[in-house]
Design a protein around this motif. Structure first.
Motif, PDB file in Angstrom:
ATOM      1  N   MET A 116       0.741  -1.483  -0.257  1.00 22.71           N
ATOM      2  CA  MET A 116      -0.429  -0.174  -0.496  1.00 22.71           C
ATOM      3  C   MET A 116       0.726   1.432  -0.242  1.00 22.71           C
ATOM      4  N   THR A 117       0.599   2.657  -1.136  1.00 22.95           N
ATOM      5  CA  THR A 117       1.094   3.664  -0.848  1.00 22.95           C
ATOM      6  C   THR A 117       0.546   4.039   0.941  1.00 22.95           C
ATOM      7  N   ALA A 118       2.160   4.640   0.998  1.00 19.97           N
ATOM      8  CA  ALA A 118       1.818   6.069   2.351  1.00 19.97           C
ATOM      9  C   ALA A 118       1.084   6.435   2.228  1.00 19.97           C
ATOM     10  N   PRO A 119      -0.144   7.268   3.095  1.00 18.69           N
ATOM     11  CA  PRO A 119      -0.379   8.391   2.844  1.00 18.69           C
ATOM     12  C   PRO A 119       0.794   9.138   2.772  1.00 18.69           C
ATOM     13  N   VAL A 120       0.393  10.608   2.082  1.00 21.07           N
ATOM     14  CA  VAL A 120       0.541  11.627   1.927  1.00 21.07           C
ATOM     15  C   VAL A 120       1.144  12.595   2.948  1.00 21.07           C
ATOM     16  N   LEU A 121       2.451  13.235   3.757  1.00 21.04           N
ATOM     17  CA  LEU A 121       2.556  13.675   4.808  1.00 21.04           C
ATOM     18  C   LEU A 121       2.390  14.963   4.249  1.00 21.04           C
ATOM     19  N   LEU A 122       1.466  16.069   4.995  1.00 22.02           N
ATOM     20  CA  LEU A 122       0.888  18.016   4.487  1.00 22.02           C
ATOM     21  C   LEU A 122       0.921  17.983   5.748  1.00 22.02           C
ATOM     22  N   VAL A 123       2.746  19.159   5.957  1.00 21.61           N
ATOM     23  CA  VAL A 123       2.799  19.908   7.135  1.00 21.61           C
ATOM     24  C   VAL A 123       1.941  21.350   6.852  1.00 21.61           C
ATOM     25  N   ILE A 124       1.591  21.852   8.045  1.00 20.34           N
ATOM     26  CA  ILE A 124       0.643  22.631   7.713  1.00 20.34           C
ATOM     27  C   ILE A 124       1.369  24.089   8.532  1.00 20.34           C
ATOM     28  N   ALA A 125       1.932  24.800   8.055  1.00 21.66           N
ATOM     29  CA  ALA A 125       2.320  26.402   8.567  1.00 21.66           C
ATOM     30  C   ALA A 125       1.306  27.269   7.919  1.00 21.66           C
ATOM     31  N   HIS A 126       1.763  28.457   9.963  1.00 21.13           N
ATOM     32  CA  HIS A 126       1.415  29.787   9.611  1.00 21.13           C
ATOM     33  C   HIS A 126       1.233  30.651   8.313  1.00 21.13           C
ATOM     34  N   GLY A 127       2.625  31.275   8.205  1.00 27.18           N
ATOM     35  CA  GLY A 127       2.208  31.608   7.496  1.00 27.18           C
ATOM     36  C   GLY A 127       3.156  32.971   7.926  1.00 27.18           C
ATOM     37  N   SER A 128       3.648  33.876   6.933  1.00 29.53           N
ATOM     38  CA  SER A 128       3.953  34.933   7.748  1.00 29.53           C
ATOM     39  C   SER A 128       4.314  35.964   6.114  1.00 29.53           C
ATOM     40  N   ARG A 129       4.525  36.655   6.568  1.00 23.30           N
ATOM     41  CA  ARG A 129       5.037  37.839   5.304  1.00 23.30           C
ATOM     42  C   ARG A 129       6.845  38.338   5.534  1.00 23.30           C
ATOM     43  N   ASP A 130       6.959  37.851   6.673  1.00 22.95           N
ATOM     44  CA  ASP A 130       8.572  38.028   6.432  1.00 22.95           C
ATOM     45  C   ASP A 130       8.741  36.118   5.071  1.00 22.95           C
ATOM     46  N   PRO A 131       9.831  36.794   4.730  1.00 18.77           N
ATOM     47  CA  PRO A 131      10.405  35.480   3.971  1.00 18.77           C
ATOM     48  C   PRO A 131      11.415  34.201   4.835  1.00 18.77           C
ATOM     49  N   ARG A 132      11.722  35.288   6.120  1.00 13.01           N
ATOM     50  CA  ARG A 132      12.905  33.861   6.100  1.00 13.01           C
ATOM     51  C   ARG A 132      11.700  32.728   6.868  1.00 13.01           C
ATOM     52  N   HIS A 133      10.503  32.755   7.174  1.00 15.86           N
ATOM     53  CA  HIS A 133       9.368  32.288   7.586  1.00 15.86           C
ATOM     54  C   HIS A 133       9.512  30.632   6.764  1.00 15.86           C
ATOM     55  N   ALA A 134       8.893  31.074   5.411  1.00 13.23           N
ATOM     56  CA  ALA A 134       8.910  30.126   4.518  1.00 13.23           C
ATOM     57  C   ALA A 134       9.937  28.972   4.180  1.00 13.23           C
ATOM     58  N   ALA A 135      11.387  29.934   4.097  1.00  9.51           N
ATOM     59  CA  ALA A 135      12.047  29.411   3.855  1.00  9.51           C
ATOM     60  C   ALA A 135      13.008  28.425   5.082  1.00  9.51           C
ATOM     61  N   THR A 136      12.496  29.033   6.089  1.00  5.55           N
ATOM     62  CA  THR A 136      12.703  27.628   6.738  1.00  5.55           C
ATOM     63  C   THR A 136      11.939  26.348   7.453  1.00  5.55           C
ATOM     64  N   VAL A 137      10.059  27.084   7.123  1.00  3.51           N
ATOM     65  CA  VAL A 137       9.446  25.678   6.544  1.00  3.51           C
ATOM     66  C   VAL A 137       9.764  25.431   5.444  1.00  3.51           C
ATOM     67  N   HIS A 138      10.756  25.358   4.648  1.00  2.31           N
ATOM     68  CA  HIS A 138      11.174  24.479   3.813  1.00  2.31           C
ATOM     69  C   HIS A 138      12.240  24.364   3.674  1.00  2.31           C
ATOM     70  N   ALA A 139      13.019  24.256   4.309  1.00  2.00           N
ATOM     71  CA  ALA A 139      13.697  23.963   4.722  1.00  2.00           C
ATOM     72  C   ALA A 139      13.876  22.510   5.621  1.00  2.00           C
ATOM     73  N   LEU A 140      13.023  22.956   7.220  1.00  2.07           N
ATOM     74  CA  LEU A 140      12.345  21.469   7.838  1.00  2.07           C
ATOM     75  C   LEU A 140      11.810  20.627   7.162  1.00  2.07           C
ATOM     76  N   THR A 141      10.815  20.531   6.146  1.00  2.60           N
ATOM     77  CA  THR A 141      10.333  19.483   5.102  1.00  2.60           C
ATOM     78  C   THR A 141      11.117  18.932   4.167  1.00  2.60           C
ATOM     79  N   ALA A 142      11.927  19.621   3.731  1.00  2.42           N
ATOM     80  CA  ALA A 142      13.603  18.887   3.078  1.00  2.42           C
ATOM     81  C   ALA A 142      14.338  17.704   3.637  1.00  2.42           C
ATOM     82  N   ARG A 143      14.404  18.518   4.994  1.00  2.00           N
ATOM     83  CA  ARG A 143      15.152  17.360   6.484  1.00  2.00           C
ATOM     84  C   ARG A 143      13.743  16.569   6.600  1.00  2.00           C
TER      85      ARG A 143
END
Length: 250
Positions: A1-28
């Motif tokens: 069976m295919t494993a369920p997709v993991l969808l990480v839900i972040a709040h979001g921010s106007r600060d670009p550092r926020h999304a960049a950090t979230v994407h770095a975490l999901t990449a890890r």
């Protein structure tokens, strides 16, 4: 069976550092579980939004998704915003099974990530007995969330820090600078501030400003190995509670 997709839900921010950090975490997270599909969605400010990601997954033929809130406590977003978004998605996408995982905290892995950042900032385990720690969170009006932060501070105190005080960047008191002053007034020789937040943004910047009187300021939790492991633990718990227990003890 295919494993369920993991969808990480972040709040979001106007600060670009926020999304960049979230994407770095999901990449890890992806690097720890090759073959697991890991997606990221945001509640506001950043793209893609959670509804758009879920629509894309349904169009791709995904059968099941584990929606994991990138939140440290169960406050408004975990109790209200995210469940509302997921309910609407279930109505629009009836063939896509969506489970909501638990929030990240509290967890020993979060405490490990916090101390990892403090050691990166220049402290060592031997410094704990002479250092007062300010556990600085974003803050909340939710009593449950505030109680969790207070309990984490008590737990950290038992790991060897000479004193630990909770502090909040918004909504609750004391503020970071007040907690630093309180420790100084009690004669604590060295004071460290540990931001109990995942990604940079307005509130973490407020914590940093309040830490001006401290000796050490650690970085946000960010894409730490312990935090990435915790995301996979919460994913496993949502898929199978027994598997989640095994993952945490591994």
């Amino acid at each position: 069976m295919t494993a369920p997709v993991l969808l990480v839900i972040a709040h979001g921010s106007r600060d670009p550092r926020h999304a960049a950090t979230v994407h770095a975490l999901t990449a890890r997270v992806r690097s720890l579980r090759p073959g697991l599909r890991v997606e990221t969605g945001f509640l506001e400010f950043n793209a893609p939004s959670v509804p758009r990601v879920l629509e894309r997954l349904a169009a791709d033929g995904a059968g099941e998704v584990v929606a994991l809130p990138l939140l440290l406590t169960r406050a408004f977003h975990a109790k209200t915003d995210i469940p509302s978004v997921l309910r609407e998605a279930r109505t629009r996408l009836p063939r896509l099974r969506i489970r909501q995982a638990g929030v990240l905290g509290p967890s020993p892995l979060l405490n490990a990530a916090l101390e990892e950042r403090l050691y990166e900032a220049g402290l060592s385990p031997a410094d704990k007995r002479s250092t007062g720690l300010v556990l600085a969170s974003a803050g909340s009006t939710d009593p449950e969330a505030i109680a969790v932060i207070a309990e984490i501070a008590r737990e950290l105190r038992h790991t060897g820090w000479c004193a630990v005080r909770p502090a909040f960047a918004s909504a609750s008191l004391p503020r970071t600078e007040e907690a630093v002053r309180d420790l100084r007034s009690e004669g604590v020789r060295r004071v460290a501030v540990a931001p109990y937040v995942i990604a940079p943004g307005r509130l973490p910047d407020r914590i940093a400003a309040g830490a001006a009187g401290a000796d050490v300021l650690s970085g946000v939790l960010g894409p730490s190995p312990a935090l990435a492991r915790l995301l996979l633990t919460r994913y496993a718990e949502a898929c199978d509670p027994a598997a989640g227990t095994r993952s945490l003890s591994a």
